[in-house]
Design an enzyme around this catalytic site. Sequence first.
Site, PDB file in Angstrom:
ATOM      1  CD  GLU A  45      46.313  35.270  36.737  1.00  0.00           C
ATOM      2  OE1 GLU A  45      47.447  35.691  37.048  1.00  0.00           O
ATOM      3  OE2 GLU A  45      45.286  35.581  37.358  1.00  0.00           O
ATOM      4  CG  HIS A  76      45.656  38.708  38.609  1.00  0.00           C
ATOM      5  ND1 HIS A  76      45.201  37.535  39.138  1.00  0.00           N
ATOM      6  CD2 HIS A  76      45.234  39.682  39.439  1.00  0.00           C
ATOM      7  CE1 HIS A  76      44.513  37.771  40.237  1.00  0.00           C
ATOM      8  NE2 HIS A  76      44.512  39.073  40.451  1.00  0.00           N
ATOM      9  CB  CYS A 119      46.090  38.145  43.613  1.00  0.00           C
ATOM     10  SG  CYS A 119      44.762  39.312  43.920  1.00  0.00           S
TER      11      CYS A 119
END
Lengths: 378, 1063
Positions: free
Chosen positions: A354, A352, A266
């Site tokens: 994650e 993302h 990001c």
Amino acid sequence: MSGPNDEAVLVLSDGTVYRGSAFGARVEGPGEVVFHTGMTGYQEILTDPSYAGQIVCMTYPEIGNTGCNPEDDESRGVFLSGFVVRDHVDFPSNWRSRESLNQFLARHNVPGLSGIDTRALVRRLAKSGAMNGLIAQAPFELAALRERAAELPSMAGLNLVDGVTCKQPYEFREGTPWSLEAPSTGKRYRAVAYDYGIKRNILHELVNAGFDVTVVPADTPARAVLARKPDGVFLSNGPGDPAAVTYAIAIVRELVAARVPIFGICLGHQILGLALGGTTRKLRFGHHGANQPARDEQSRRVMIASENHGFAVDAAALAKAEDVEVTHVNLNDGTVEGLRHRRLPLFSVQYHPEASPGPHDTAYLFRRFRALVESTHA
Amino acid sequence: MPKDPSLRKVLLIGAGPIVIGQGCEFDYSGTQACKALTEEGIEVVLVNSNPATIMTDPEFASRTYVEPITPDTVARILELERPDAVLPTLGGQTALNVAIALAESGVLDRLGIRLIGAQLPSILMAEDRSKFRQAMTEIGLRTPRSVYVTEIEQAKSVLEEIGLPAIIRPSFTLGGSGGSIAQTAEEFEEKLAWGLHLSPRGEVLVEESVLGWKEFELEVMRDKADNVVIICSIENFDPMGVHTGDSITVAPAQTLTDKEYQRMRDAAIAIIRKIGVETGGSNIQFAVNPANGDMTVIEMNPRVSRSSALASKATGFPIAKIAAKLAIGYTLDEIPNDITRSTPASFEPTIDYVVTKIPRFTFEKFPQADARLGVQMKSVGEVMAIGRTFRESLQKGIRSLETDRYGFEEVSADDAALETMLREPGPDRLWAVGEAFRRGRTLAQVNAWTAIDPWFLWHVSEIIAEERRFVVPATRDLARAKRAGFSDRRLAKLAGTTEDAIREERLRAGITPVYKRVDTCGAEFEANTPYMYSAYDQECEARPSTTKKIIILGGGPNRIGQGIEFDYCCVHGLLGLAKDGYETIMVNCNPETVSTDYDSSDRLYFEPLTLEDVLAIVAVEKPQGVIVQFGGQTPLRLAVSLARAGVPIIGTTPDAIDRAEDRERFAALLTKLGLRQTENGTARSVDAARQLAERIGYPVLVRPSYVLGGRAMQIVHDTVGLETYMREAVQVSPEHPVLVDRFLANAIEVDVDALCDGKQAVIAGIMEHIEEAGIHSGDSACSLPPYSLPRYVIDEIERATRALALELGVVGLMNVQFAVADEAVYVLEVNPRASRTVPFVSKAIGRPIAQIAARVMAGKSLAELGYTSEVIPAHVSVKEAVFPFVKFPGVDTLLGPEMKSTGEVMGIDREFGRAYAKAQRGAGMDLPTRGTVLVSLRDEDKAAGAGALRVLQEEGFKLVATAGTATYMRERGLDVQPIHKVRDGLPHTGTLIAAGEVSLVIATTRIGDAAAVRDSAAMRRAALEAGIPYFTTLAGARAAAAAIRALRAGEVQPIALQDLHPV
């Protein structure tokens, strides 16, 4: 349920007013108004430091359903300026819930607004682009609010990293039990993670992938990091305009030159792109959701990605940078979703991996980072 | 990866007749698949025995076989057509089972035909529960403890392993047929035996009960490149223990945090990969322990399912269409998203509204059935509602059901009965929950009784709280109540006023709904597809056009008496109007239908079909016309109120409809035209009914006025029967009169569909019923053209039909029912609207009569449309009804004036016997060509029955009959062995059936004679449970004898519609 005394408004910089009811903290909330299209994960969104300086409107209308719990916090606090929902459900039902959304927002001093036509707001933002605005509770004077909303500074050019990064380095060793994949049991590597506003689940995933992580403040000099002899350096997500965080770009340039393996997500991806000679630009209303199709240009596989960004690395400028290639693109609008260097051990993604909130489709990138680290050791 | 060029011709298998567990959602998915494949230049060969489907319209496939979906028939079609592949994942469990049979028997290999969509090992791994469980264990997922049972002797040891309560699930059955929950050891043995019998493989899975856990479903799609997306998550309002088809369900999932949802999503993706579903959609069910989040996998359907249809309508993502494209080789990123047109299909829809599905039950049709809900599906239809909040969505769903509920109506049960309603899930539990809060029960208490998640309960309690605020003037807030989803009608009831008064107050205050769009993306991108729902919010996105446009009102939820046939008519209406350049607008609330597909009309409103909701749409759209005659009773009930409110109803006038429905006006109409009617009258009290019946003479047919599907209609033979009926079945009053008609014994019923433009009336089809008058026309088999009526009777029927159409001024379709008795023709009823038989007639004569009707309503004449004379087909078409008896243990299978069938099949061939044999086979009654026939005839049938028995004897059948019948037949020279009736001791008819010694049962009973019906019920039920073809009417038996004779003369061959009606 809110009575007439709970009246609250969202006033946009163009003067539009949305009238609804207040919940959470009774404070004024100024910020850039963005919308998030995820149907789950409001607590992770609230605690994601990347939203610093923004008012987030959820497109899914029933919010508050599962309350809040300590485990789902993505950072030490709530950095966004306001939270807008269609229907605030003040009755959480979930075995992990410890407090209601209302209590949570009040505790973190963030104003909430409910009962407005959120779809109308989203359509307005999608058409005219992200806009500034502020949330205020009765009694208020609309004319004054309109004036203040119009005067709010643009997100472009704002360095918001300084407000969210940690003050001191710290160690992180905790994995996550929420992954279907078992944690790595192999050799452990050392990673240093730059905190531009890092989400906890990134750290959990790095630990699961076999890293012992040291988190450092955003302005930690490259030599201080290199002195720790890390096996890899991670560049985190974060808020604001990447081009405004000039010191970070300079630091990353040094890290790149030192040929240490780098992985960015990001804002970290944008800073890496800038350090490699690319440019970034502000998107009209950005990508904030859990259903963005990102295609791996090599395998042609499409991953459903979680995203949250208002700026993007420009593809044209990147094409001119030597040995840098675009690895992933967003199928909705063709924007750059990932890059890598042909010779140097580094890669980054705009989305993302994650998740948290969002799908885990791209979590394999943490293992790819480990593989990259392993290959440079070999 | 673009489409596979080796696929030039594909066989698509449909789902067959509508039954509980397999509704019209598979017409929706099959139609989408036909369109998607044809669009790609692939020749589609279709097999489906259900004529009421849009997919079997000849223009949707290259070759359409309205033939039984059995392995034998499909194998013959494969021989004839030699397609490159078979696509079995869009026709429900029926298609999948046939595909398994064809693959396992080697037919596919022998002919060199591939399966696409899913491969045999994947299907077997998903369907065979022990293999499935093993596979789940291998990927680290938990499933409930379970054991496979094939022998009843295993019962004891299995029970020790699993414990009570235990779930019993027969393998390979539709909608969980035979599935049940056993609470005691005795129940366990009994239910296990029933389940073993019902499974086509004689296998039952006994499973650990996770009763009361939260239940979720995910709709997953995968392509050849292993891209996987989740289209929709669904959470059940009713926790584990109620079949998901019978549960109220909500999309998206409401009570999972992101971590929990993603864990489920990860599991779903791992499952579809493990099972190896190559391409297309799958549905995966999970249970979650509300106390600690433990998750188990319940089951997976490796095909498009009922939930897929719901998920498609809920999100705007066309699962079936995309599944078809993936099956022929495309990948998700190569297919555009129709709704946004600018983004690809490789994404996960996000929705910014709440969708609620509520099942529709018809237990009133089966008073002997157990109305408690469990793991076997019992609902016959469903509605879906979209709202901006759960409260709004739920309340819209309630009024979509058409069960005379417009919100959380009061429940009259006492406290103890209310608690039972909450503890034992049944069709009215939702209202019991509301009532409990109304009576001050706490949320914790209601949760303890129902195990329904507190989140859902809280919303219901908020609705009840809003009701309380509304009745107190100081807190009454109309705008707020509307935002919570309340109907005007419910508010009127709460406020003690009329619906009109609330509407006027609302309109004066400017409180009107806006329309939001379903766009798959939460407004992130502009939606190009006008798929809309109402909400009390700020911004309206309807953006109506100013072009000429017509609204068609749909049929609402499927139920017995009103099913897919009416949706077929609506879709054809849309097609017809589009041909004449109208913008078409569809309003409906049934997610299973083709009419609610976003590309069936120009604009779709997914809304309840109530006066309030329709008026609001009309106010926004301002159409030139509204059509009420295609959607069955649902829109027809609204016709008068809509016309009064100034809505331009086109086609036959509401006054003409009233003239046909009002008994007194109808009698005057017939008198005027010189047509014969059975003696009849209207009674407004029990006394009046008794006098009337005596004047007319028994037997009489009694029923309440204005009914659908013969609701509460009965034949009574004497005063005692009449009084029982008046006491138990209806509540007669001046406002609710009861109709009494002379019952014509042994009459032949005839159904006629006709088209009329006001000036010219043309017969579309004349159908002779096989079962005699007294059996509801929807339950009766019929033949087009008539197979036994003399010419002069047909002429008289045609003359009467035309006279009625012209006198009523019918514009569009009309259906007339006649009875022919002693060579006289009686008019039974006239319905100036599209009837249940329209799709059957269209397919039999090869003309789209509903399309023609729609164009006539919009102003074209029949002459302009080239439809000026009756089409007499050269072949014979037979329609047969399909019944849900197997789902309702203990329910008598006898037919009568009350409709009980859920669906229908069609058999087409050159002559009657062969067409009838195909229809029977399609309905699951494979007529035997040898063996023993068990016969028991009522006295009236004995003389006529001898002929049929003689035919069977000549064809080599052995005859066994109950004493009276046996004696009678032996006297007439037939070789018949006697057997005891059940009440006369062993060995009796039941033991003979149970021993497997019978291949056909013919048993007729005097309808309305309670004692005779009771005596013979056991034999009928035994035949049903043993899966033996049985006939409860003599006419049916005679037709069966003719069909058996035809079958013995040579096996029937499949025929494509395109060969019967060359274009």
